[in-house]
Scaffold this motif. Structure first.
Motif, PDB file in Angstrom:
ATOM      1  N   GLU A   1       0.834  -1.197   0.000  1.00  0.00           N
ATOM      2  CA  GLU A   1       0.000   0.000   0.000  1.00  0.00           C
ATOM      3  C   GLU A   1       0.873   1.252   0.000  1.00  0.00           C
ATOM      4  O   GLU A   1       0.615   2.216  -0.734  1.00  0.00           O
ATOM      5  CB  GLU A   1      -0.892  -0.037   1.242  1.00  0.00           C
ATOM      6  CG  GLU A   1      -1.907   1.073   1.357  1.00  0.00           C
ATOM      7  CD  GLU A   1      -2.713   0.912   2.635  1.00  0.00           C
ATOM      8  OE1 GLU A   1      -3.942   0.816   2.543  1.00  0.00           O
ATOM      9  OE2 GLU A   1      -2.104   0.883   3.728  1.00  0.00           O
TER      10      GLU A   1
ATOM     11  N   TYR B   1       3.902   1.422  -1.097  1.00  0.00           N
ATOM     12  CA  TYR B   1       4.583   1.492  -2.392  1.00  0.00           C
ATOM     13  C   TYR B   1       3.694   2.192  -3.429  1.00  0.00           C
ATOM     14  O   TYR B   1       4.153   3.060  -4.174  1.00  0.00           O
ATOM     15  CB  TYR B   1       4.949   0.089  -2.865  1.00  0.00           C
ATOM     16  CG  TYR B   1       5.558   0.046  -4.247  1.00  0.00           C
ATOM     17  CD1 TYR B   1       6.917   0.304  -4.444  1.00  0.00           C
ATOM     18  CD2 TYR B   1       4.773  -0.250  -5.359  1.00  0.00           C
ATOM     19  CE1 TYR B   1       7.469   0.276  -5.706  1.00  0.00           C
ATOM     20  CE2 TYR B   1       5.314  -0.275  -6.633  1.00  0.00           C
ATOM     21  CZ  TYR B   1       6.668  -0.016  -6.796  1.00  0.00           C
ATOM     22  OH  TYR B   1       7.216  -0.038  -8.064  1.00  0.00           O
ATOM     23  N   LEU B   2       2.416   1.814  -3.463  1.00  0.00           N
ATOM     24  CA  LEU B   2       1.488   2.448  -4.396  1.00  0.00           C
ATOM     25  C   LEU B   2       1.369   3.943  -4.112  1.00  0.00           C
ATOM     26  O   LEU B   2       1.321   4.771  -5.035  1.00  0.00           O
ATOM     27  CB  LEU B   2       0.106   1.794  -4.306  1.00  0.00           C
ATOM     28  CG  LEU B   2      -0.033   0.381  -4.856  1.00  0.00           C
ATOM     29  CD1 LEU B   2      -1.436  -0.147  -4.600  1.00  0.00           C
ATOM     30  CD2 LEU B   2       0.284   0.340  -6.345  1.00  0.00           C
ATOM     31  N   TYR B   3       1.327   4.276  -2.835  1.00  0.00           N
ATOM     32  CA  TYR B   3       1.180   5.681  -2.489  1.00  0.00           C
ATOM     33  C   TYR B   3       2.401   6.480  -2.926  1.00  0.00           C
ATOM     34  O   TYR B   3       2.274   7.571  -3.492  1.00  0.00           O
ATOM     35  CB  TYR B   3       0.972   5.823  -0.982  1.00  0.00           C
ATOM     36  CG  TYR B   3       0.752   7.263  -0.576  1.00  0.00           C
ATOM     37  CD1 TYR B   3      -0.491   7.862  -0.725  1.00  0.00           C
ATOM     38  CD2 TYR B   3       1.807   8.019  -0.068  1.00  0.00           C
ATOM     39  CE1 TYR B   3      -0.695   9.186  -0.379  1.00  0.00           C
ATOM     40  CE2 TYR B   3       1.612   9.347   0.284  1.00  0.00           C
ATOM     41  CZ  TYR B   3       0.363   9.930   0.134  1.00  0.00           C
ATOM     42  OH  TYR B   3       0.178  11.243   0.466  1.00  0.00           O
TER      43      TYR B   3
ATOM     44  N   LYS C   1       4.394   5.879  -5.262  1.00  0.00           N
ATOM     45  CA  LYS C   1       4.473   5.939  -6.724  1.00  0.00           C
ATOM     46  C   LYS C   1       3.340   6.787  -7.312  1.00  0.00           C
ATOM     47  O   LYS C   1       3.180   6.840  -8.532  1.00  0.00           O
ATOM     48  CB  LYS C   1       4.403   4.521  -7.308  1.00  0.00           C
ATOM     49  CG  LYS C   1       5.625   3.665  -6.992  1.00  0.00           C
ATOM     50  CD  LYS C   1       6.887   4.230  -7.623  1.00  0.00           C
ATOM     51  CE  LYS C   1       8.089   3.334  -7.374  1.00  0.00           C
ATOM     52  NZ  LYS C   1       9.331   3.866  -7.980  1.00  0.00           N
TER      53      LYS C   1
ATOM     54  N   MET D   1       0.107   6.239  -7.010  1.00  0.00           N
ATOM     55  CA  MET D   1      -0.991   5.413  -7.509  1.00  0.00           C
ATOM     56  C   MET D   1      -1.976   5.073  -6.390  1.00  0.00           C
ATOM     57  O   MET D   1      -2.545   3.989  -6.339  1.00  0.00           O
ATOM     58  CB  MET D   1      -0.432   4.123  -8.124  1.00  0.00           C
ATOM     59  CG  MET D   1       0.452   4.359  -9.333  1.00  0.00           C
ATOM     60  SD  MET D   1       0.995   2.814 -10.132  1.00  0.00           S
ATOM     61  CE  MET D   1       2.171   2.212  -8.927  1.00  0.00           C
ATOM     62  N   GLU D   2      -2.179   6.029  -5.453  1.00  0.00           N
ATOM     63  CA  GLU D   2      -3.030   5.749  -4.313  1.00  0.00           C
ATOM     64  C   GLU D   2      -4.477   5.465  -4.704  1.00  0.00           C
ATOM     65  O   GLU D   2      -5.217   4.813  -3.959  1.00  0.00           O
ATOM     66  CB  GLU D   2      -2.979   6.897  -3.297  1.00  0.00           C
ATOM     67  CG  GLU D   2      -3.414   8.245  -3.848  1.00  0.00           C
ATOM     68  CD  GLU D   2      -2.228   9.061  -4.337  1.00  0.00           C
ATOM     69  OE1 GLU D   2      -2.342  10.289  -4.362  1.00  0.00           O
ATOM     70  OE2 GLU D   2      -1.205   8.454  -4.693  1.00  0.00           O
TER      71      GLU D   2
ATOM     72  N   GLN E   1      -5.646   1.865  -4.541  1.00  0.00           N
ATOM     73  CA  GLN E   1      -5.697   1.134  -3.280  1.00  0.00           C
ATOM     74  C   GLN E   1      -7.043   0.455  -3.046  1.00  0.00           C
ATOM     75  O   GLN E   1      -7.101  -0.720  -2.669  1.00  0.00           O
ATOM     76  CB  GLN E   1      -5.348   2.070  -2.120  1.00  0.00           C
ATOM     77  CG  GLN E   1      -3.884   2.483  -2.114  1.00  0.00           C
ATOM     78  CD  GLN E   1      -3.563   3.511  -1.050  1.00  0.00           C
ATOM     79  OE1 GLN E   1      -4.454   4.075  -0.432  1.00  0.00           O
ATOM     80  NE2 GLN E   1      -2.276   3.747  -0.835  1.00  0.00           N
TER      81      GLN E   1
END
Length: 557
Positions: A398, A400-402, A404, A406-407, A410
């Protein structure tokens, strides 16, 4: 400086983003998920006992039920009404005795109530797991995913209604793990909080005595902690000992041992069989490693993962592979920059997950590598720990997505994850329920019904698998493999089982032919007995060890 400040601000913001998207939906999702998981367990627990015998309840559970029933009738802790035993875990037995007392002699009701309790304990374990993951990760989504991994796992569902101490012990394991995050923080580790943690750890030991590694792991952590407070540490140890002392003293006074007979009998036979073949101590040590490998690569995955594992495909190099993975994980964790990065994402007390991790590792090693026992319920704590780590890994993903940017993915990711979990778990649970864990116990129930219909009040039956027979058979039943009979274990370990059968006045022996042959070396003077077969129980629809049940009449020579 500006970049560092932005990173710090972004680092703390996932919880804000979570709150914005989740709101009260996290609590709603948890309640819905918990209710569905409980209903699933209760639906299984309401099934008829002959069916549950084949699906979830092992023969060992009926040792508990028969002993509890006999205790209510004033016989004490005994399976057969005469031979006392310590072959049970005390906290679960303490709950079963009043259940049987309140059931008024009903045969099915107390068993169903015990299963309902197991289902409830499993639900509480899920809630404690949710709270623990949230304390470690500070993420509602990660907590929901980890909890879903646990509550809908087919092994957890079936194991929660197995009639054994499994659910109670796992709940106490989860409660003690959660208390570690409350009581062992620098500012909260006081004598009072340490005492509360000690009581919980002591009850965990009483729930399942091989969970002794839980209070030991906590004691080790306290001893090694930089903020060690001797007074609080002493309060913890005193509380553990105070809770555990009555059981330990009863065992020592009554049976002159600190280890229950149920923890000695089966390992004795397994070790004796292997060494009797002429194996050297070095070969026995290698066999211990093989049993550990078997547990890690076959038993645990088959019970608690979503796929079946064929052990033979993993034999070659398996220990080396696992060792390399463990070494790689250790190196990564010991790398200061990576460890710092992980710990800054998680909560400050995240290192406390070492306590349940070390306890579970010791449990797996002791049961498989030392005792050579591979019963599935020995490893239930692995599922709790695995779900805890799934929640942590999800939180790292989670983050990592944030980072990058890309939140927005989620919520779709968590929805997809939960959907796939439900599909995979549902498919696997249907498969497990269809086959059942113990299909051969249909023959054991038929055996008990035969004795109920044909037995006499002056019959005494000896059996190595005596649980179902003792509960349903309507005849006095003596356990012969020693799991719940300290006297039988003494005779077995001294190879005087035939004389013991004679001394106990056993009139019939009933068991699988395979089991009887396995215990022949422990009979001693076999000429003292003559076994005359009078009935075979052989259901063509089931098969266990290519064997069937034979009922013998015992004639003393």
């Amino acid at each position: 400086m500006t970049i560092r400040g932005r990173v710090a601000t972004r680092h703390s913001s996932p919880s804000i983003v979570a709150a914005r998207y989740m709101g009260d939906w996290g609590l709603v999702a948890l309640l819905v998920m918990s209710a569905a998981a409980l209903c699933l367990r209760l639906a299984i627990a309401l099934s008829e006992l002959p069916l549950l015998l084949q699906k979830t309840i092992p023969d060992d559970a009926f040792y508990y039920f028969t002993i509890a029933r006999n205790a209510v009738h004033g016989m004490g802790m005994t399976l057969d009404g005469q031979n006392s035993t310590d072959g049970f875990h005390p906290l679960w037995m303490a709950l079963l005795v009043p259940i049987f007392w309140l059931s008024g002699g009903d045969e099915s009701l107390p068993v169903h109530i015990a299963l309902f309790l197991g289902a409830g304990f499993s639900l509480i374990t899920g809630l404690l797991l949710y709270s623990t993951i949230k304390a470690v990760t500070r993420s509602e989504r990660a907590s929901l995913v980890g909890t879903a991994v646990f509550v809908f796992n087919p092994g957890a569902v079936m194991g929660s209604v197995n009639g054994l101490e499994t659910s109670l012990a796992l709940m106490m394991f989860a409660a003690t793990s959660r208390l570690c995050f409350v009581c062992l923080r620098r500012d909260s580790f006081t004598s009072r909080s340490a005492a509360a943690l000690g009581v919980s750890a002591g009850l965990t030991f009483l729930a399942r005595t091989d969970y002794v590694f839980v209070p030991m792991a906590i004691a080790g952590y306290i001893a090694c902690a930089q903020n060690n407070k001797p007074k609080a540490g002493g309060s913890y140890l005193a509380s553990v000992l105070l809770v555990a002392a009555p059981w330990v003293l009863w065992e020592l006074i009554s049976f002159h041992s600190f280890l229950q007979v149920s923890g000695q009998a089966r390992p004795f036979v397994l070790h004796h069989e292997y060494l009797a073949g002429g194996s050297t101590p070095w070969e026995a040590a290698l066999h211990s490693l093989s049993q550990l490998e078997n547990a890690v690569l076959t038993v645990i995955p088959n019970l608690y993962f979503l796929y079946q594992v064929q052990h033979d495909e993993f034999r070659v190099g398996a220990i080396g592979t696992v060792s390399l993975l463990a070494l790689a994980a250790s190196v990564l964790w010991l790398k200061p920059s990576l460890r710092h990065k992980v710990l800054t994402i998680l909560s400050p007390g995240a290192s406390l997950i070492l306590i349940p991790t070390m306890a579970v590792a010791a449990l797996v090693l002791a049961n498989s590598g030392v005792r050579w026992g591979l019963q599935g319920w020995y490893f239930a704590s692995v599922l709790y720990l695995g779900a805890l780590y799934v929640g942590i890994l999800y939180r790292l993903g989670e983050e990592y997505l944030y980072r990058k940017g890309m939140e927005k993915l989620q919520l779709p990711v968590i929805a997809l994850t939960l959907m796939l979990l439900l599909i995979a778990n549902g498919t696997r649970l249907a498969e497990v329920w269809r086959s059942g864990y113990y299909p051969w116990q249909a023959e054991m129930y038929d055996e008990a019904m035969w004795f109920r219909s044909n037995g006499s009040a002056n019959w005494t039956v000896g059996s190595f698998n005596a649980g179902v027979l003792s509960y349903f058979g309507g005849v006095r039943t003596i356990n012969l493999d020693g799991v719940v009979n300290n006297g039988a274990f003494g005779a077995l370990s001294n190879q005087r089982l035939a004389q013991y059968i004679k001394d106990q006045g056993i009139t019939h022996i009933a068991d699988y032919q395979f089991t009887l042959e396995q215990h022949t070396p422990y009979m001693g003077n076999e000429q003292a007995l003559r076994l005359v077969p009078i009935q075979e129980i052989d259901d063509p629809g089931v098969n266990w060890q290519n064997s069937f049940i034979v009922i013998y009449k015992v004639e003393v020579g």
